[in-house]
Design an enzyme around this catalytic site. Structure first.
Site, PDB file in Angstrom:
ATOM      1  N   ASP A  14     -39.608  43.955  -0.937  1.00 15.50           N
ATOM      2  CA  ASP A  14     -38.414  44.658  -0.458  1.00 15.50           C
ATOM      3  C   ASP A  14     -37.346  44.671  -1.550  1.00 15.50           C
ATOM      4  O   ASP A  14     -37.435  43.927  -2.525  1.00 15.50           O
ATOM      5  CB  ASP A  14     -37.875  44.028   0.842  1.00 15.50           C
ATOM      6  CG  ASP A  14     -37.768  42.507   0.779  1.00 15.50           C
ATOM      7  OD1 ASP A  14     -37.867  41.945  -0.331  1.00 15.50           O
ATOM      8  OD2 ASP A  14     -37.589  41.881   1.830  1.00 15.50           O
ATOM      9  N   ASN A  59     -34.180  36.328  12.232  1.00 19.09           N
ATOM     10  CA  ASN A  59     -34.269  37.279  13.352  1.00 19.09           C
ATOM     11  C   ASN A  59     -35.699  37.799  13.531  1.00 19.09           C
ATOM     12  O   ASN A  59     -35.911  38.782  14.231  1.00 19.09           O
ATOM     13  CB  ASN A  59     -33.304  38.453  13.136  1.00 19.09           C
ATOM     14  CG  ASN A  59     -33.672  39.277  11.910  1.00 19.09           C
ATOM     15  OD1 ASN A  59     -34.495  38.866  11.100  1.00 19.09           O
ATOM     16  ND2 ASN A  59     -33.063  40.439  11.762  1.00 19.09           N
ATOM     17  N   HIS A 103     -37.629  39.065  11.192  1.00 16.51           N
ATOM     18  CA  HIS A 103     -38.047  40.173  10.322  1.00 16.51           C
ATOM     19  C   HIS A 103     -39.091  39.701   9.317  1.00 16.51           C
ATOM     20  O   HIS A 103     -39.198  38.518   8.999  1.00 16.51           O
ATOM     21  CB  HIS A 103     -36.843  40.856   9.648  1.00 16.51           C
ATOM     22  CG  HIS A 103     -36.169  40.072   8.567  1.00 16.51           C
ATOM     23  ND1 HIS A 103     -34.895  40.371   8.120  1.00 16.51           N
ATOM     24  CD2 HIS A 103     -36.563  39.012   7.825  1.00 16.51           C
ATOM     25  CE1 HIS A 103     -34.555  39.535   7.145  1.00 16.51           C
ATOM     26  NE2 HIS A 103     -35.549  38.703   6.953  1.00 16.51           N
ATOM     27  N   GLU A 114     -36.790  45.115  10.052  1.00 16.47           N
ATOM     28  CA  GLU A 114     -35.843  44.527  10.995  1.00 16.47           C
ATOM     29  C   GLU A 114     -36.248  44.853  12.430  1.00 16.47           C
ATOM     30  O   GLU A 114     -36.877  45.886  12.681  1.00 16.47           O
ATOM     31  CB  GLU A 114     -34.451  45.134  10.745  1.00 16.47           C
ATOM     32  CG  GLU A 114     -33.902  44.901   9.344  1.00 16.47           C
ATOM     33  CD  GLU A 114     -33.291  43.531   9.177  1.00 16.47           C
ATOM     34  OE1 GLU A 114     -33.858  42.551   9.659  1.00 16.47           O
ATOM     35  OE2 GLU A 114     -32.228  43.454   8.558  1.00 16.47           O
TER      36      GLU A 114
HETATM   37  P1  PGA Z   1     -35.227  32.637   3.588  1.00 17.72           P
HETATM   38  O1  PGA Z   1     -35.351  34.158   4.021  1.00 17.72           O
HETATM   39  O2  PGA Z   1     -36.553  32.274   2.990  1.00 17.72           O
HETATM   40  O3  PGA Z   1     -34.149  32.633   2.555  1.00 17.72           O
HETATM   41  O4  PGA Z   1     -34.927  31.858   4.811  1.00 17.72           O
HETATM   42  C1  PGA Z   1     -36.438  34.570   4.763  1.00 17.72           C
HETATM   43  C2  PGA Z   1     -36.255  36.006   5.168  1.00 17.72           C
HETATM   44  O5  PGA Z   1     -35.115  36.403   5.487  1.00 17.72           O
HETATM   45  O6  PGA Z   1     -37.237  36.742   5.194  1.00 17.72           O
END
Ligand code: PGA
Length: 237
Positions: free
Chosen positions: A70, A137, A139, A144
Site C-alpha cells: 500500500d 480496525n 484492515h 478499510e
Molecule cells: P501496525 O499497523 O503494525 O503499525 O500496528 C498495522 C496496520 O495498520 O495494518
C-alpha cells in the site's frame, strides 16, 4: 483462542522477539524453497522486528520480488511518510532484495496506477507469501472496512480510525487521506499468508478476526478461508 478454519495455523509466542524469530524463520523457509518468491511486504510497526531479525540472518534474497502492499496517494518516495521508502529502509535494502514491484503513487491517474500494479502481480504469477499486519480496525493493507473478499487493487479514502492510528507515525505531518492498496482479491489468492500480531491493543481485533463472522466490516476476517499462519505474542491472544 480456537481458530475456526482447518487452514489457519495459530502460533503463539511468549514475546514480540520470539514472534520476530518465528516469523523470520517462516519467511526464510519460503525463500529457501523458492529463491524467486514474490513476497507482499507490509510496513507498519509490527513486522519491523521480523525484518530486523531477517536482516541479521541474511538469507539470499537477490532473486526475490518484494511487492508493495500500500502507499499514500501523491506521496513521493522522498517524503518521510512514503510507505515505499519505509519498505526500502526496513526490507528491500537491508535484505538485498533483487526485484521490487511498486505503486506509482505520483500518477495523475490513480485507477490506472492500481490496474498496472495488479497486472504486475498477476504477471509474477501472483503472490507466494503475503506478509501482513493487522489494522486496529481490521484492515489489511488499506482495505478499510467495509471491504469484502472481492475488493480489487484500488485508490481508497482512509477511514477516521486509520488516520488516527497512523497519526503518531508522521506527526507533526498530517496523514494523507487517500491511498492505494493491493486488493483483497489478490491478498486472499496468495499461496500463503503470514499475519504478524503483537500487543494487547490487538487482542480484541485478533479474536474477532479469527472467531467472528467473515464480514466486510472486518476485512481481515476473510483470512479465515486463506492458507494463513498467524504468529502472535501472548499479549495479543
Ligand atoms: P501496525 O499497523 O503494525 O503499525 O500496528 C498495522 C496496520 O495498520 O495494518
Amino acid at each position: 483462542m480456537t481458530p475456526p478454519s482447518g487452514r489457519v495455523n495459530l502460533l503463539v509466542c511468549d514475546t514480540p522477539q520470539a514472534v520476530a524469530e518465528r516469523a523470520a524463520s517462516l519467511i526464510e523457509r519460503q525463500v529457501r524453497a523458492k529463491p524467486d518468491s514474490s513476497l507482499l511486504v507490509a510496513t507498519g510497526n509490527t513486522p519491523m522486528p521480523t525484518y530486523a531479525e531477517l536482516a541479521r540472518r541474511k538469507p539470499k534474497m537477490s532473486e526475490v520480488c518484494a511487492i508493495q502492499l500500500d502507499e499514500y496517494l501523491g506521496v513521493s518516495e522522498h517524503d518521510p511518510r512514503s510507505l515505499y521508502g519505509w519498505m526500502e529502509r526496513s526490507f528491500t535494502r537491508p535484505l538485498g532484495v533483487g526485484r521490487v514491484l511498486r505503486f506509482d503513487a505520483m500518477s495523475a491517474r490513480p485507477d490506472a496506477a492500481c490496474a498496472e500494479h495488479a497486472a504486475g502481480i498477476r504477471t509474477l504469477g501472483g503472490i507466494d507469501l503475503a506478509i501482513l499486519g493487522l489494522g486496529p480496525n481490521g484492515h489489511l493493507g488499506f482495505n478499510e472496512p467495509p471491504s469484502d473478499a472481492s475488493a480489487p487493487t484500488r485508490p481508497v479514502v482512509l477511514s477516521a480510525a486509520s488516520l488516527l492510528s497512523n497519526a503518531p507515525y508522521w506527526a507533526p505531518l498530517a496523514v494523507p487521506r487517500q491511498a492505494l492498496t493491493v486488493g483483497m482479491d489478490l491478498i486472499l489468492a496468495a499461496r500463503a499468508c503470514l499475519l504478524i500480531v503483537t500487543g494487547e491493543h490487538k487482542r480484541e481485533v485478533l479474536g474477532r478476526m479469527l472467531e467472528g463472522p467473515r464480514t466486510p466490516q472486518l476485512p481481515a476476517s476473510y483470512l479465515q478461508d486463506a492458507p494463513l499462519t498467524v504468529v502472535a505474542d501472548r499479549a495479543a491472544c
